[in-house]
Design an enzyme around this catalytic site. Structure first.
Site: not given
Ligand SMILES: *Cc1c(COP(=O)(O)O)cnc(C)c1O
Length: 357
Positions: A102, A169, A193
């Protein structure tokens, strides 16, 4: 009807009590005669839902008054662009710490808008130490990924960046424990999530970082646009916002983030112990960088992977297949995964090893 324990990395489990409440309110939200998904986002019913969700999130995370909370669309992936568009503010470069898949996506997107200095890199199983970071003095901000969802690699420390705003993030770690929001310039997370359903993106941004964008920034990509309109510049993801609000209420009932942290540490501790106490299972991540939320593990004999997954599924333990780039298994155990789910997985793993080890 039997609900399974779903170890998916995202979209992931939502607390059952939240889904039940949403079901009970599905056709008629609190006497309004309509479902939340049918409401005008500008009507007083939805406004009350939106305001309560923000107030509860502020309370849970102890978000200081000089931070705005935005309820957006576009996922964490849109933030990969929105962050440079809004935070460069006349500067030409930003620092990025690369700890996995990511981070790399955030870096690739930022390169479209600015010079990216890689201030530090992990090797896929760890993160660079604070004293190994090479931060540039003139960086507009420092971006990092506190929890790499795919690698299961988590920062054991908060990068110290002086006056340079820190951007995180937090897609797969937000709300998993208390954190000091005042240390960050921007926190962002896709909801699917640890917050609620896909389609909603939460952004928490310090107010002095709002207002200047690079030339050509679309209105929808300017934080100022969404601040000025209370995240209602266009039609917001109303149902996701409502469900996130129900999750925030659930978290408050669970003892807030300190309560969640204790449960999460216990859950992860049990699973890591099961892995570490066997020669049959292994987790490749450095001990101090192991994720509380996403736990990848391999079997000593990869030929058994398919059998493991099939037998787990038989007893209601699903979506354990590891990310295609990593292989093996991955158990994502966000807030909504009950401790019984982890217990069931641990006991299945022991049983499987006994029969196949
Ligand atoms: C899932 C994930 C993303 C991507 O989120 P989208 O909402 O699908 O854009 C980005 N970063 C991290 C750390 C993630 O876990």
């Amino acid at each position: 009807m039997a609900r399974v324990f779903n170890f998916s990395a995202g979209p992931a489990m939502v607390p059952e009590a939240v889904i039940q409440k949403a079901r009970d309110e599905m056709l008629d939200w609190q006497g309004s005669g309509m479902s939340v998904m049918e409401m005008s986002h500008r009507g007083k019913e939805f406004m009350s839902i939106a305001e309560k969700a923000e107030a509860d999130l502020r309370e849970l995370m102890a978000i200081p008054a000089n931070y705005k909370v935005l309820f957006l669309q576009g996922g964490a992936s849109s933030q990969f662009a929105m962050v440079p568009m809004n935070l460069l503010r006349g500067k030409t470069g930003a620092d990025y710490i690369n700890t996995g898949a990511w981070s790399k996506k955030a870096i690739a997107e930022a390169k479209r808008y600015c010079e990216v200095n890689i201030a530090g890199e992990g090797d896929g199983s760890n993160v660079p130490a604070q004293n190994a970071l090479q931060l540039s003095a003139d960086a507009a901000y420092v971006h990092f990924t506190p929890n790499e969802t795919i690698g299961g690699v988590e920062f054991p420390y908060l990068p110290e960046t002086g006056d340079v705003p820190l951007v995180a993030d937090m897609s797969s770690t937000i709300l998993s424990r208390p954190m000091d929001v005042s240390k960050y310039g921007v926190i962002y997370a896709g909801a699917q999530k640890n917050i609620g359903p896909a389609g909603l993106t939460v952004v928490i941004v310090r107010d002095d970082l709002i207002g200047e964008t690079i030339a050509g920034t679309p209105s929808m990509f300017s934080y100022q646009t969404h601040v000025d309109t209370d995240s209602m510049y266009n039609t917001p993801p109303t149902y996701g916002w409502y469900l996130a609000g129900l999750v925030f209420e659930w978290l408050k009932e669970k003892g807030g983030l300190a309560g969640m942290a204790a449960i999460n540490e216990r859950k992860a501790g049990k699973l890591y112990a099961a892995i570490d106490n066997s020669d049959f299972y292994a987790n490749p991540v450095a001990l101090d960088c192991r994720s509380l939320m996403n736990i990848p593990f391999t079997l000593a004999n990869a030929d058994l992977d398919a059998t493991f997954l099939a037998e787990a599924k038989e007893i209601g333990l699903v979506t354990l297949k590891g990310h295609r780039s990593v292989g093996g298994m991955r158990a994502s155990i966000y807030n909504a995964m009950p401790e019984e789910g982890v217990d069931a997985l641990v006991s299945f793993m022991a049983d499987f090893e006994k029969r196949n080890g």
